[in-house]
Design a protein around this motif. Structure first.
Motif, PDB file in Angstrom:
ATOM      1  N   LEU A 206       0.842  -1.195   0.000  1.00 35.77           N
ATOM      2  CA  LEU A 206       0.000   0.000   0.000  1.00 35.77           C
ATOM      3  C   LEU A 206       0.880   1.250   0.000  1.00 35.77           C
ATOM      4  O   LEU A 206       1.644   1.475   0.939  1.00 35.77           O
ATOM      5  N   ILE A 207       0.777   2.061  -1.049  1.00 32.11           N
ATOM      6  CA  ILE A 207       1.572   3.285  -1.123  1.00 32.11           C
ATOM      7  C   ILE A 207       0.733   4.453  -0.618  1.00 32.11           C
ATOM      8  O   ILE A 207      -0.321   4.750  -1.176  1.00 32.11           O
ATOM      9  N   LYS A 208       1.207   5.109   0.440  1.00 32.21           N
ATOM     10  CA  LYS A 208       0.434   6.201   1.028  1.00 32.21           C
ATOM     11  C   LYS A 208       1.007   7.558   0.639  1.00 32.21           C
ATOM     12  O   LYS A 208       2.226   7.754   0.674  1.00 32.21           O
ATOM     13  N   VAL A 209       0.110   8.470   0.342  1.00 34.35           N
ATOM     14  CA  VAL A 209       0.513   9.809  -0.088  1.00 34.35           C
ATOM     15  C   VAL A 209       1.397  10.481   0.968  1.00 34.35           C
ATOM     16  O   VAL A 209       2.377  11.142   0.639  1.00 34.35           O
ATOM     17  N   LEU A 210       1.061  10.308   2.246  1.00 33.52           N
ATOM     18  CA  LEU A 210       1.768  11.057   3.287  1.00 33.52           C
ATOM     19  C   LEU A 210       2.965  10.316   3.892  1.00 33.52           C
ATOM     20  O   LEU A 210       3.619  10.825   4.792  1.00 33.52           O
ATOM     21  N   ASP A 211       3.259   9.114   3.399  1.00 38.04           N
ATOM     22  CA  ASP A 211       4.421   8.392   3.931  1.00 38.04           C
ATOM     23  C   ASP A 211       5.720   9.074   3.511  1.00 38.04           C
ATOM     24  O   ASP A 211       5.803   9.650   2.425  1.00 38.04           O
ATOM     25  N   PRO A 212       6.758   8.983   4.361  1.00 41.93           N
ATOM     26  CA  PRO A 212       8.065   9.521   3.970  1.00 41.93           C
ATOM     27  C   PRO A 212       8.641   8.757   2.772  1.00 41.93           C
ATOM     28  O   PRO A 212       8.321   7.583   2.564  1.00 41.93           O
ATOM     29  N   ALA A 213       9.487   9.438   2.005  1.00 43.15           N
ATOM     30  CA  ALA A 213      10.014   8.884   0.747  1.00 43.15           C
ATOM     31  C   ALA A 213      10.672   7.516   0.937  1.00 43.15           C
ATOM     32  O   ALA A 213      10.491   6.614   0.112  1.00 43.15           O
ATOM     33  N   ASN A 214      11.427   7.343   2.033  1.00 43.35           N
ATOM     34  CA  ASN A 214      12.165   6.073   2.175  1.00 43.35           C
ATOM     35  C   ASN A 214      11.232   4.886   2.392  1.00 43.35           C
ATOM     36  O   ASN A 214      11.488   3.781   1.927  1.00 43.35           O
ATOM     37  N   VAL A 215      10.108   5.126   3.075  1.00 45.80           N
ATOM     38  CA  VAL A 215       9.128   4.048   3.291  1.00 45.80           C
ATOM     39  C   VAL A 215       8.521   3.622   1.953  1.00 45.80           C
ATOM     40  O   VAL A 215       8.431   2.433   1.626  1.00 45.80           O
ATOM     41  N   THR A 216       8.134   4.614   1.171  1.00 43.75           N
ATOM     42  CA  THR A 216       7.527   4.338  -0.128  1.00 43.75           C
ATOM     43  C   THR A 216       8.512   3.640  -1.058  1.00 43.75           C
ATOM     44  O   THR A 216       8.181   2.667  -1.730  1.00 43.75           O
TER      45      THR A 216
END
Ligand code: TYM
Length: 330
Positions: A206-216
Protein backbone atom coordinates in the motif's frame (compact mmCIF):
# COMPACT_ATOMS: atom_id res chain seq x y z
CA UNK A 1 -22.02 23.99 -16.11
CA UNK A 2 -22.76 20.30 -15.61
CA UNK A 3 -22.33 19.05 -12.07
CA UNK A 4 -19.96 16.40 -10.72
CA UNK A 5 -19.97 14.87 -7.27
CA UNK A 6 -17.46 12.55 -5.64
CA UNK A 7 -16.19 11.63 -2.20
CA UNK A 8 -13.72 9.72 -0.10
CA UNK A 9 -13.85 8.24 3.33
CA UNK A 10 -11.62 9.76 6.03
CA UNK A 11 -10.87 6.31 7.37
CA UNK A 12 -7.11 6.28 7.14
CA UNK A 13 -4.24 8.51 8.21
CA UNK A 14 -3.40 9.07 4.55
CA UNK A 15 -4.93 8.63 1.11
CA UNK A 16 -3.28 5.91 -0.94
CA UNK A 17 -2.05 5.72 -4.49
CA UNK A 18 -5.29 4.08 -5.66
CA UNK A 19 -7.36 6.98 -4.30
CA UNK A 20 -4.94 9.43 -5.86
CA UNK A 21 -4.94 7.89 -9.34
CA UNK A 22 -8.47 6.48 -9.46
CA UNK A 23 -10.19 9.54 -8.06
CA UNK A 24 -8.28 12.62 -6.92
CA UNK A 25 -6.14 13.20 -10.01
CA UNK A 26 -9.29 12.94 -12.16
CA UNK A 27 -11.10 15.41 -9.94
CA UNK A 28 -8.47 18.09 -10.23
CA UNK A 29 -8.76 17.99 -14.01
CA UNK A 30 -12.55 17.96 -14.03
CA UNK A 31 -13.00 20.88 -11.65
CA UNK A 32 -12.19 23.28 -14.51
CA UNK A 33 -15.16 22.26 -16.64
CA UNK A 34 -17.76 21.27 -14.06
CA UNK A 35 -19.56 22.64 -11.07
CA UNK A 36 -17.74 20.28 -8.74
CA UNK A 37 -18.68 18.99 -5.29
CA UNK A 38 -16.06 16.99 -3.42
CA UNK A 39 -17.02 15.53 -0.10
CA UNK A 40 -15.21 14.02 2.86
CA UNK A 41 -17.73 11.31 3.67
CA UNK A 42 -17.38 10.93 7.41
CA UNK A 43 -20.90 9.53 7.82
CA UNK A 44 -19.80 6.65 5.61
CA UNK A 45 -16.67 6.16 7.70
CA UNK A 46 -18.68 5.42 10.85
CA UNK A 47 -20.33 2.38 9.26
CA UNK A 48 -17.35 0.57 10.77
CA UNK A 49 -16.02 1.43 14.26
CA UNK A 50 -13.85 4.58 14.43
CA UNK A 51 -11.92 6.20 17.21
CA UNK A 52 -13.63 9.61 17.71
CA UNK A 53 -10.45 11.69 18.04
CA UNK A 54 -8.88 9.99 15.07
CA UNK A 55 -11.99 10.41 12.95
CA UNK A 56 -12.02 14.18 13.52
CA UNK A 57 -8.30 14.35 12.78
CA UNK A 58 -8.56 12.23 9.63
CA UNK A 59 -11.48 14.29 8.36
CA UNK A 60 -9.25 17.36 8.33
CA UNK A 61 -6.25 15.46 6.96
CA UNK A 62 -8.36 14.12 4.11
CA UNK A 63 -9.70 17.57 3.25
CA UNK A 64 -6.17 18.97 3.39
CA UNK A 65 -4.93 16.31 0.99
CA UNK A 66 -7.67 17.19 -1.51
CA UNK A 67 -6.51 20.78 -1.52
CA UNK A 68 -2.83 19.86 -1.50
CA UNK A 69 -3.35 17.65 -4.55
CA UNK A 70 -4.93 20.50 -6.47
CA UNK A 71 -8.59 20.85 -5.55
CA UNK A 72 -9.11 24.59 -5.50
CA UNK A 73 -11.61 25.65 -2.82
CA UNK A 74 -12.32 28.77 -4.86
CA UNK A 75 -13.48 26.68 -7.83
CA UNK A 76 -14.88 23.54 -6.23
CA UNK A 77 -17.14 23.01 -3.25
CA UNK A 78 -15.00 20.91 -0.92
CA UNK A 79 -16.99 20.06 2.19
CA UNK A 80 -17.57 17.59 5.00
CA UNK A 81 -20.65 15.38 4.76
CA UNK A 82 -21.74 15.69 8.40
CA UNK A 83 -21.98 19.47 8.00
CA UNK A 84 -24.86 19.06 5.57
CA UNK A 85 -27.82 17.38 7.30
CA UNK A 86 -29.72 16.76 4.06
CA UNK A 87 -27.46 13.76 3.32
CA UNK A 88 -28.84 11.78 6.22
CA UNK A 89 -32.38 13.02 5.54
CA UNK A 90 -32.46 12.03 1.88
CA UNK A 91 -30.76 8.73 2.70
CA UNK A 92 -33.73 7.87 4.92
CA UNK A 93 -36.18 8.56 2.13
CA UNK A 94 -34.15 6.47 -0.32
CA UNK A 95 -33.94 3.65 2.22
CA UNK A 96 -37.70 3.37 1.97
CA UNK A 97 -37.47 3.01 -1.81
CA UNK A 98 -34.75 0.37 -1.86
CA UNK A 99 -35.61 -3.31 -1.88
CA UNK A 100 -33.98 -5.50 0.73
CA UNK A 101 -32.93 -7.90 -1.99
CA UNK A 102 -31.60 -5.06 -4.08
CA UNK A 103 -29.41 -3.84 -1.22
CA UNK A 104 -28.31 -7.41 -0.51
CA UNK A 105 -26.79 -7.65 -3.97
CA UNK A 106 -24.16 -4.97 -3.26
CA UNK A 107 -20.85 -6.82 -3.45
CA UNK A 108 -18.92 -4.37 -1.27
CA UNK A 109 -21.10 -5.20 1.72
CA UNK A 110 -20.50 -8.88 1.13
CA UNK A 111 -16.72 -8.28 1.01
CA UNK A 112 -16.55 -5.93 3.96
CA UNK A 113 -18.93 -7.84 6.21
CA UNK A 114 -17.04 -11.04 5.60
CA UNK A 115 -14.24 -9.66 7.72
CA UNK A 116 -16.34 -9.09 10.81
CA UNK A 117 -18.99 -11.68 10.00
CA UNK A 118 -22.33 -10.55 8.54
CA UNK A 119 -24.04 -10.74 11.94
CA UNK A 120 -21.77 -8.24 13.65
CA UNK A 121 -21.60 -5.88 10.66
CA UNK A 122 -23.71 -2.77 11.27
CA UNK A 123 -26.98 -2.05 9.50
CA UNK A 124 -25.28 1.21 8.51
CA UNK A 125 -22.70 -0.75 6.54
CA UNK A 126 -25.56 -2.54 4.81
CA UNK A 127 -27.33 0.68 3.78
CA UNK A 128 -24.06 2.48 2.98
CA UNK A 129 -24.70 2.56 -0.81
CA UNK A 130 -28.04 4.28 -0.21
CA UNK A 131 -26.35 7.11 1.68
CA UNK A 132 -23.98 7.34 -1.25
CA UNK A 133 -26.94 7.66 -3.61
CA UNK A 134 -28.26 10.49 -1.45
CA UNK A 135 -24.86 12.26 -1.66
CA UNK A 136 -24.93 12.21 -5.42
CA UNK A 137 -28.62 12.96 -6.03
CA UNK A 138 -28.79 15.97 -3.68
CA UNK A 139 -26.51 17.92 -6.00
CA UNK A 140 -28.22 16.79 -9.22
CA UNK A 141 -24.85 15.48 -10.38
CA UNK A 142 -24.47 14.47 -14.01
CA UNK A 143 -21.21 12.61 -13.56
CA UNK A 144 -19.54 10.76 -10.70
CA UNK A 145 -15.77 10.29 -11.14
CA UNK A 146 -14.78 7.17 -9.18
CA UNK A 147 -12.67 4.02 -9.34
CA UNK A 148 -13.98 0.71 -10.63
CA UNK A 149 -15.00 -0.52 -7.16
CA UNK A 150 -17.77 2.11 -6.97
CA UNK A 151 -19.45 1.22 -10.26
CA UNK A 152 -22.18 -0.91 -8.68
CA UNK A 153 -23.05 1.84 -6.19
CA UNK A 154 -23.50 4.38 -8.97
CA UNK A 155 -25.72 1.88 -10.80
CA UNK A 156 -27.91 1.64 -7.70
CA UNK A 157 -28.00 5.43 -7.56
CA UNK A 158 -29.26 5.53 -11.14
CA UNK A 159 -31.93 2.95 -10.38
CA UNK A 160 -33.12 4.89 -7.33
CA UNK A 161 -33.21 8.19 -9.21
CA UNK A 162 -35.19 6.65 -12.05
CA UNK A 163 -37.58 4.96 -9.61
CA UNK A 164 -38.17 8.16 -7.67
CA UNK A 165 -38.75 10.16 -10.84
CA UNK A 166 -41.29 7.73 -12.22
CA UNK A 167 -43.14 7.37 -8.92
CA UNK A 168 -43.16 10.99 -7.73
CA UNK A 169 -42.43 13.07 -10.82
CA UNK A 170 -39.23 14.33 -12.35
CA UNK A 171 -36.97 15.34 -9.47
CA UNK A 172 -33.47 13.94 -9.90
CA UNK A 173 -30.84 14.05 -12.62
CA UNK A 174 -29.86 10.44 -13.36
CA UNK A 175 -26.07 10.46 -12.93
CA UNK A 176 -23.42 8.54 -14.78
CA UNK A 177 -20.30 6.93 -13.38
CA UNK A 178 -17.14 8.32 -14.89
CA UNK A 179 -14.54 5.59 -14.66
CA UNK A 180 -11.19 6.08 -16.36
CA UNK A 181 -10.27 3.15 -18.57
CA UNK A 182 -7.02 1.50 -17.52
CA UNK A 183 -6.42 3.41 -14.28
CA UNK A 184 -9.65 2.80 -12.40
CA UNK A 185 -8.08 -0.06 -10.51
CA UNK A 186 -4.60 0.21 -9.06
CA UNK A 187 -3.41 -3.05 -7.55
CA UNK A 188 -1.67 -3.97 -4.31
CA UNK A 189 2.11 -4.12 -4.85
CA UNK A 190 2.38 -7.39 -2.93
CA UNK A 191 -0.75 -8.96 -4.39
CA UNK A 192 -1.15 -7.48 -7.87
CA UNK A 193 -4.41 -9.28 -8.57
CA UNK A 194 -6.22 -7.49 -5.69
CA UNK A 195 -6.97 -3.78 -5.65
CA UNK A 196 -4.83 -1.52 -3.52
CA UNK A 197 -6.90 -0.92 -0.42
CA UNK A 198 -6.52 0.60 3.03
CA UNK A 199 -8.16 -2.49 4.47
CA UNK A 200 -5.61 -4.93 3.03
CA UNK A 201 -4.22 -7.34 5.59
CA UNK A 202 -0.70 -6.02 5.23
CA UNK A 203 0.44 -2.48 4.40
CA UNK A 204 3.47 -3.76 2.48
CA UNK A 205 1.73 -3.28 -0.86
CA UNK A 206 0.00 0.00 0.00
CA UNK A 207 1.57 3.29 -1.12
CA UNK A 208 0.43 6.20 1.03
CA UNK A 209 0.51 9.81 -0.09
CA UNK A 210 1.77 11.06 3.29
CA UNK A 211 4.42 8.39 3.93
CA UNK A 212 8.07 9.52 3.97
CA UNK A 213 10.01 8.88 0.75
CA UNK A 214 12.16 6.07 2.18
CA UNK A 215 9.13 4.05 3.29
CA UNK A 216 7.53 4.34 -0.13
CA UNK A 217 10.76 3.53 -1.92
CA UNK A 218 11.24 0.37 0.13
CA UNK A 219 7.71 -0.80 -0.70
CA UNK A 220 8.21 -0.17 -4.41
CA UNK A 221 11.59 -1.93 -4.47
CA UNK A 222 9.95 -4.96 -2.86
CA UNK A 223 6.94 -5.02 -5.20
CA UNK A 224 6.08 -8.47 -6.52
CA UNK A 225 7.10 -9.00 -10.17
CA UNK A 226 7.81 -12.29 -12.01
CA UNK A 227 10.66 -14.48 -13.34
CA UNK A 228 10.38 -13.44 -16.94
CA UNK A 229 12.63 -10.42 -16.69
CA UNK A 230 11.11 -8.36 -19.50
CA UNK A 231 9.44 -5.03 -18.99
CA UNK A 232 6.19 -5.00 -20.91
CA UNK A 233 2.51 -4.48 -20.19
CA UNK A 234 0.57 -7.73 -19.99
CA UNK A 235 -2.13 -7.68 -17.34
CA UNK A 236 -2.76 -11.45 -17.48
CA UNK A 237 0.74 -12.85 -17.62
CA UNK A 238 2.57 -10.05 -15.76
CA UNK A 239 0.18 -8.39 -13.30
CA UNK A 240 2.90 -7.00 -11.00
CA UNK A 241 4.98 -5.37 -13.72
CA UNK A 242 1.86 -4.15 -15.51
CA UNK A 243 0.65 -2.43 -12.34
CA UNK A 244 4.01 -0.66 -11.92
CA UNK A 245 3.92 0.42 -15.55
CA UNK A 246 0.37 1.71 -15.21
CA UNK A 247 1.31 3.81 -12.18
CA UNK A 248 4.39 5.10 -13.99
CA UNK A 249 2.40 5.97 -17.07
CA UNK A 250 -0.38 7.88 -15.27
CA UNK A 251 1.95 9.84 -13.04
CA UNK A 252 4.25 10.93 -15.87
CA UNK A 253 1.75 11.09 -18.72
CA UNK A 254 4.12 8.89 -20.73
CA UNK A 255 2.49 6.33 -23.04
CA UNK A 256 2.87 2.61 -22.35
CA UNK A 257 4.69 2.16 -25.65
CA UNK A 258 7.28 4.80 -24.87
CA UNK A 259 7.83 3.28 -21.41
CA UNK A 260 8.36 -0.17 -22.89
CA UNK A 261 10.86 1.33 -25.33
CA UNK A 262 12.63 3.25 -22.59
CA UNK A 263 13.03 0.19 -20.37
CA UNK A 264 13.71 -2.39 -23.12
CA UNK A 265 16.58 -4.64 -22.09
CA UNK A 266 16.77 -3.19 -18.57
CA UNK A 267 15.99 -4.92 -15.27
CA UNK A 268 13.08 -4.65 -12.84
CA UNK A 269 15.37 -2.91 -10.35
CA UNK A 270 15.83 -0.03 -12.78
CA UNK A 271 12.11 0.28 -13.35
CA UNK A 272 11.38 0.29 -9.63
CA UNK A 273 14.06 2.84 -8.82
CA UNK A 274 12.73 5.22 -11.48
CA UNK A 275 9.17 4.65 -10.35
CA UNK A 276 10.09 5.45 -6.75
CA UNK A 277 11.46 8.79 -7.99
CA UNK A 278 8.35 9.50 -10.02
CA UNK A 279 6.10 8.79 -7.04
CA UNK A 280 8.23 10.93 -4.76
CA UNK A 281 8.14 13.83 -7.25
CA UNK A 282 4.37 13.58 -7.30
CA UNK A 283 3.79 13.21 -3.58
CA UNK A 284 6.49 15.41 -2.02
CA UNK A 285 4.70 18.69 -2.83
CA UNK A 286 1.36 17.20 -1.74
CA UNK A 287 2.88 16.22 1.60
CA UNK A 288 4.42 19.64 2.19
CA UNK A 289 1.22 21.46 1.31
CA UNK A 290 -0.87 19.12 3.49
CA UNK A 291 1.36 19.89 6.47
CA UNK A 292 1.05 23.62 5.83
CA UNK A 293 -2.72 23.41 5.66
CA UNK A 294 -2.88 21.36 8.84
CA UNK A 295 -0.72 23.85 10.69
CA UNK A 296 -3.56 26.39 10.45
CA UNK A 297 -6.65 24.50 11.61
CA UNK A 298 -8.74 27.62 12.02
CA UNK A 299 -8.23 28.58 8.39
CA UNK A 300 -8.92 25.04 7.16
CA UNK A 301 -12.11 24.84 9.23
CA UNK A 302 -13.20 28.20 7.90
CA UNK A 303 -12.75 27.00 4.30
CA UNK A 304 -14.79 23.89 5.08
CA UNK A 305 -17.58 25.82 6.75
CA UNK A 306 -17.88 28.23 3.84
CA UNK A 307 -18.11 25.29 1.45
CA UNK A 308 -20.68 23.56 3.67
CA UNK A 309 -22.85 26.68 3.50
CA UNK A 310 -22.83 26.50 -0.29
CA UNK A 311 -23.48 22.74 -0.25
CA UNK A 312 -26.32 23.22 2.23
CA UNK A 313 -28.04 25.68 -0.05
CA UNK A 314 -28.04 23.33 -3.02
CA UNK A 315 -28.86 20.23 -0.98
CA UNK A 316 -31.73 21.86 0.92
CA UNK A 317 -33.34 22.92 -2.34
CA UNK A 318 -33.35 19.33 -3.63
CA UNK A 319 -34.57 17.95 -0.32
CA UNK A 320 -37.46 20.41 -0.33
CA UNK A 321 -38.59 19.19 -3.72
CA UNK A 322 -38.29 15.58 -2.56
CA UNK A 323 -40.37 16.16 0.57
CA UNK A 324 -43.02 18.05 -1.35
CA UNK A 325 -43.16 15.39 -4.06
CA UNK A 326 -43.69 12.65 -1.47
CA UNK A 327 -46.18 14.59 0.62
CA UNK A 328 -44.03 15.07 3.71
CA UNK A 329 -45.11 18.22 5.51
CA UNK A 330 -42.24 20.66 6.07
P1 TYM B 1 -13.22 5.20 -0.91
O1 TYM B 1 -13.01 6.17 0.19
O2 TYM B 1 -13.03 3.75 -0.63
O3 TYM B 1 -12.27 5.55 -2.11
C1 TYM B 1 -12.21 6.85 -2.67
C2 TYM B 1 -12.03 6.79 -4.19
O4 TYM B 1 -10.83 6.09 -4.54
C3 TYM B 1 -11.11 5.09 -5.48
N1 TYM B 1 -10.22 3.94 -5.27
C4 TYM B 1 -9.42 3.41 -6.20
N2 TYM B 1 -9.22 3.71 -7.50
C5 TYM B 1 -8.32 2.97 -8.20
N3 TYM B 1 -7.61 1.95 -7.64
C6 TYM B 1 -7.77 1.61 -6.35
N4 TYM B 1 -7.07 0.63 -5.82
C7 TYM B 1 -8.72 2.35 -5.57
N5 TYM B 1 -9.11 2.30 -4.26
C8 TYM B 1 -10.02 3.27 -4.10
C9 TYM B 1 -12.56 4.71 -5.22
O5 TYM B 1 -13.16 4.08 -6.33
C10 TYM B 1 -13.18 6.04 -4.90
O6 TYM B 1 -13.52 6.72 -6.08
N6 TYM B 1 -18.19 4.85 -1.32
C11 TYM B 1 -17.04 5.66 -1.63
C12 TYM B 1 -17.13 7.08 -1.09
C13 TYM B 1 -18.35 7.81 -1.46
C14 TYM B 1 -18.67 8.37 -2.74
C15 TYM B 1 -19.92 9.01 -2.57
C16 TYM B 1 -18.03 8.37 -3.96
C17 TYM B 1 -19.38 8.14 -0.64
N7 TYM B 1 -20.32 8.86 -1.30
C18 TYM B 1 -20.53 9.65 -3.64
C19 TYM B 1 -18.64 9.03 -5.03
C20 TYM B 1 -19.89 9.66 -4.87
C21 TYM B 1 -15.81 5.03 -1.03
O7 TYM B 1 -15.86 4.30 -0.07
O8 TYM B 1 -14.64 5.43 -1.58
Amino acid sequence: KPVIFSGMQPSSDSLHLGNYIGALSQWTKMQEDFDAFFCVVNLHAITVPQDPKELAERTRTTAAQYIAAGIDPAKSTLFVQSQVPAHAELAWVLNTLTGFGEASRMTQFKDKSQRSGADSASVGLFTYPILMAADILLYQAHAVPVGEDQRQHVELTRDLATRFNSRFGDTFVVPEAQIQKGTAKIYDLQDPTSKMSKSAESEAGLIKVLDPANVTKKKIMRAVTDDDASIRFDREAKPGVSNLLTIYSVLTGQSMQSLEDEFAGRGYGDLKKSLAEVVEETFAPVRTRTEELLSDRAELDRLLTTAADRANEVAARTLDRVYTAIGLIR
